[in-house]
Design a protein around this motif. Structure first.
Motif, PDB file in Angstrom:
ATOM      1  N   ASN A 151       0.734  -1.245   0.064  1.00 60.64           N
ATOM      2  CA  ASN A 151      -0.126  -0.048  -0.120  1.00 60.64           C
ATOM      3  C   ASN A 151       0.923   1.213  -0.079  1.00 60.64           C
ATOM      4  OD1 ASN A 151      -2.065  -1.907   1.725  1.00 60.64           O
ATOM      5  ND2 ASN A 151      -2.977  -0.836   0.492  1.00 60.64           N
ATOM      6  N   VAL A 152       2.338   1.106  -0.108  1.00 62.66           N
ATOM      7  CA  VAL A 152       3.115   2.514  -0.438  1.00 62.66           C
ATOM      8  C   VAL A 152       3.057   2.622  -1.646  1.00 62.66           C
ATOM      9  CG1 VAL A 152       5.381   3.200   0.071  1.00 62.66           C
ATOM     10  CG2 VAL A 152       4.296   1.625   1.798  1.00 62.66           C
ATOM     11  N   ALA A 153       2.515   3.945  -1.988  1.00 64.92           N
ATOM     12  CA  ALA A 153       2.469   4.296  -3.220  1.00 64.92           C
ATOM     13  C   ALA A 153       3.724   4.665  -4.029  1.00 64.92           C
ATOM     14  CB  ALA A 153       1.503   5.668  -3.481  1.00 64.92           C
ATOM     15  N   GLY A 154       3.633   4.921  -5.460  1.00 65.47           N
ATOM     16  CA  GLY A 154       5.188   5.032  -6.270  1.00 65.47           C
ATOM     17  C   GLY A 154       5.723   6.434  -5.739  1.00 65.47           C
ATOM     18  N   ALA A 155       4.920   7.460  -5.512  1.00 65.85           N
ATOM     19  CA  ALA A 155       5.549   8.732  -5.096  1.00 65.85           C
ATOM     20  C   ALA A 155       6.132   8.526  -3.703  1.00 65.85           C
ATOM     21  CB  ALA A 155       4.441   9.704  -5.042  1.00 65.85           C
ATOM     22  N   GLU A 156       5.541   7.842  -2.720  1.00 67.40           N
ATOM     23  CA  GLU A 156       5.892   7.780  -1.409  1.00 67.40           C
ATOM     24  C   GLU A 156       7.299   7.071  -1.638  1.00 67.40           C
ATOM     25  OE1 GLU A 156       2.042   7.475   1.177  1.00 67.40           O
ATOM     26  OE2 GLU A 156       2.527   5.789   0.159  1.00 67.40           O
ATOM     27  N   ARG A 157       7.420   5.878  -2.354  1.00 61.44           N
ATOM     28  CA  ARG A 157       8.526   5.164  -2.539  1.00 61.44           C
ATOM     29  C   ARG A 157       9.649   5.908  -2.992  1.00 61.44           C
ATOM     30  NH1 ARG A 157       7.028  -0.755  -5.650  1.00 61.44           N
ATOM     31  NH2 ARG A 157       5.257  -1.250  -4.115  1.00 61.44           N
ATOM     32  N   GLN A 158       9.404   6.759  -4.090  1.00 64.12           N
ATOM     33  CA  GLN A 158      10.405   7.703  -4.517  1.00 64.12           C
ATOM     34  C   GLN A 158      10.819   8.714  -3.376  1.00 64.12           C
ATOM     35  OE1 GLN A 158       8.936  10.132  -7.856  1.00 64.12           O
ATOM     36  NE2 GLN A 158      11.031  11.144  -7.941  1.00 64.12           N
ATOM     37  N   ALA A 159      10.062   9.089  -2.599  1.00 67.62           N
ATOM     38  CA  ALA A 159      10.501  10.142  -1.535  1.00 67.62           C
ATOM     39  C   ALA A 159      11.607   9.424  -0.433  1.00 67.62           C
ATOM     40  CB  ALA A 159       9.427  10.728  -0.942  1.00 67.62           C
ATOM     41  N   LEU A 160      11.125   7.852  -0.222  1.00 68.79           N
ATOM     42  CA  LEU A 160      11.701   7.072   0.770  1.00 68.79           C
ATOM     43  C   LEU A 160      13.148   6.877   0.304  1.00 68.79           C
ATOM     44  CD1 LEU A 160       8.687   5.339   2.449  1.00 68.79           C
ATOM     45  CD2 LEU A 160       9.697   7.311   3.220  1.00 68.79           C
ATOM     46  N   ASP A 161      13.165   6.341  -1.032  1.00 67.55           N
ATOM     47  CA  ASP A 161      14.250   5.872  -1.620  1.00 67.55           C
ATOM     48  C   ASP A 161      15.458   7.174  -1.657  1.00 67.55           C
ATOM     49  OD1 ASP A 161      13.928   3.512  -2.082  1.00 67.55           O
ATOM     50  OD2 ASP A 161      13.397   3.682  -4.181  1.00 67.55           O
ATOM     51  N   PHE A 162      14.938   8.347  -1.628  1.00 66.19           N
ATOM     52  CA  PHE A 162      15.789   9.495  -1.670  1.00 66.19           C
ATOM     53  C   PHE A 162      16.264   9.847  -0.363  1.00 66.19           C
ATOM     54  CE2 PHE A 162      16.526  14.289  -1.127  1.00 66.19           C
ATOM     55  CZ  PHE A 162      17.408  14.568  -2.117  1.00 66.19           C
ATOM     56  N   VAL A 163      15.583   9.595   0.737  1.00 65.78           N
ATOM     57  CA  VAL A 163      15.556   9.944   1.898  1.00 65.78           C
ATOM     58  C   VAL A 163      16.512   9.084   2.681  1.00 65.78           C
ATOM     59  CG1 VAL A 163      14.985  10.558   4.395  1.00 65.78           C
ATOM     60  CG2 VAL A 163      13.638  11.331   2.412  1.00 65.78           C
ATOM     61  N   PHE A 164      16.214   7.696   2.566  1.00 64.13           N
ATOM     62  CA  PHE A 164      17.132   6.657   2.926  1.00 64.13           C
ATOM     63  C   PHE A 164      17.621   5.771   1.773  1.00 64.13           C
ATOM     64  CE2 PHE A 164      13.272   7.167   5.733  1.00 64.13           C
ATOM     65  CZ  PHE A 164      13.961   7.177   6.812  1.00 64.13           C
ATOM     66  N   ALA A 165      18.500   6.517   1.043  1.00 64.48           N
ATOM     67  CA  ALA A 165      19.397   5.888   0.021  1.00 64.48           C
ATOM     68  C   ALA A 165      20.480   5.208   0.841  1.00 64.48           C
ATOM     69  CB  ALA A 165      20.026   7.204  -0.962  1.00 64.48           C
ATOM     70  N   PRO A 166      21.150   4.131  -0.030  1.00 63.94           N
ATOM     71  CA  PRO A 166      22.134   3.324   0.610  1.00 63.94           C
ATOM     72  C   PRO A 166      23.405   3.924   1.228  1.00 63.94           C
ATOM     73  CG  PRO A 166      21.007   2.527  -1.701  1.00 63.94           C
ATOM     74  CD  PRO A 166      20.743   3.919  -1.455  1.00 63.94           C
ATOM     75  N   ASP A 167      23.687   5.188   0.784  1.00 57.87           N
ATOM     76  CA  ASP A 167      24.948   5.768   1.314  1.00 57.87           C
ATOM     77  C   ASP A 167      24.334   6.558   2.739  1.00 57.87           C
ATOM     78  OD1 ASP A 167      23.041   7.833   0.497  1.00 57.87           O
ATOM     79  OD2 ASP A 167      24.888   8.845  -0.578  1.00 57.87           O
TER      80      ASP A 167
END
Length: 363
Positions: free
Chosen positions: A346-362
């Motif tokens: 239930n996590v939408a695509g826009a939410e995934r994009q934001a969380l990928d930016f904030v919690f990037a692997p580095d």
């Protein structure tokens, strides 16, 4: 007071011959002169100059517009300051007292002051660069929205330590159909993944140093070999497990670009137990593919007990309080599962994009 105008004549003539603003129709007598003189002596307000009125209206509208823009700026500044303060105070949700990673499974990101500062900066950077459209839950989470104590965690069984997305439907065991493609792909890859485990397996006696690629968990009797750790590919382990790596590459919801994303083999020896704990976020679901499941193994999530089955997947929301135990006999062998971190359905695509930016692997 009276003087001749351009038509000529005298004041008396003007009073007798006009029937306009100063009197009615017909002739006026001298007895009415004082009243007429009084009326004539009233000040006559000149009409407002049209150019001056337009200028005043323009100035008024400009002042109102400037006040509105100033108010919007102040409101946005206060909101961003509050966002930074809340993020610094407790990461995104949780803080220094957040729960530790779940041992025996794949590794979770560590908490602490360093991560809190990075998360705070990334949230502010994302807010400046992108729109929040379609990301209401992420924004409320970043601003310290209602935590799990107001929702399913009212009983204390769901306490994600770092990030809680409000209004996200949550159950301890997520239905398989919610991630049907990835579940079917992993189950069809069961033989190849099991062969990969046989190629990297060892006796798990603990009498010798850990083989290359293996790492102990936080509890005795727990070991893991990770193909992805905190969103980073582990090249040497992926090369040693080509079947598992190929399956990971085919998944649609694998959190491969996020520090919450892990994948690898988890081994639990007979007699080992993992005490109750909660994962870092409710934005993910952990998919457990059973590889070797001896008798006496149990997984309890949110008070609901389940058991793995070889060749089948369990979808677990590990933000709920969970425990793992291998109560089998010493000769039963280890419990082995292949764990992959997937996005919550239930996590939408826009939410995934934001969380990928904030919690990037580095991070």
């Amino acid at each position: 007071m009276w003087k001749e105008d351009s038509l000529g004549g005298c004041p008396g003539t003007a009073m007798e011959g006009t029937g306009g603003e100063l009197g009615g129709q017909g002739n006026r007598g001298l007895g009415e002169a004082p009243g007429l003189l009084a009326k004539a002596s009233l000040p006559m307000a000149p009409p407002w100059p049209l150019p001056l009125a337009s200028s005043a209206l323009t100035l008024l509208l400009g002042a109102l517009t400037s006040l509105f823009l100033w108010y919007c700026y102040r409101l946005g500044s206060q909101e961003m300051q509050a966002l930074g303060a809340r993020s610094r105070a407790g990461g995104v949700r949780g803080g220094p007292g957040a729960s530790r990673p779940s041992p025996g499974s794949t590794g979770d990101p560590g908490e602490g002051a360093r991560m809190e500062g990075l998360v705070s900066r990334r949230l502010r950077a994302y807010a400046r660069r992108y729109s929040w459209a379609g990301m209401g839950r992420v924004r409320r989470a970043a601003q310290g929205g209602p935590g799990p104590e107001g929702g399913p965690g009212g009983l204390g069984i769901q306490r994600p330590g770092l990030l809680f997305l409000p209004d996200l439907p949550s159950v301890p065991f997520v239905p398989r159909d919610s991630q049907r493609h990835d579940v079917e792909l992993l189950e069809s890859s069961f033989p190849a993944i099991l062969r990969d485990f046989g190629a990297v397996s060892w006796d798990f006696s603990g009498a010798t140093p850990l083989p290359r690629g293996w790492s102990p968990s936080l509890a005795p009797g727990c070991y893991q070999l990770l193909l992805y750790q905190a969103g980073r590919c582990q090249p040497s382990n992926c090369r040693r497990c080509p079947g598992a790596y190929r399956a990971l590459r085919g998944l649609r919801s694998f959190m491969s670009g996020n520090t919450f994303g892990n994948a690898g083999f988890s081994v639990l020896l007979p007699g080992a137990q993992l005490e109750g704990r909660c994962g870092p976020t409710n934005a993910r679901v952990r998919c457990h593919l059973g590889l070797k499941i001896p008798p006496g193994c149990e997984l309890v999530v949110g008070g609901e007990p389940q058991c793995w089955a070889e060749g089948h997947c369990l979808l677990v929301d590990d933000s709920f309080l969970h425990t793992v135990a291998h109560n089998g006999a010493p000769g039963d062998g280890p419990r082995v599962v292949f764990i992959v971190d997937l996005w919550h359905p239930n996590v939408a695509g826009a939410e995934r994009q934001a969380l990928d930016f904030v919690f990037a692997p580095d991070l």
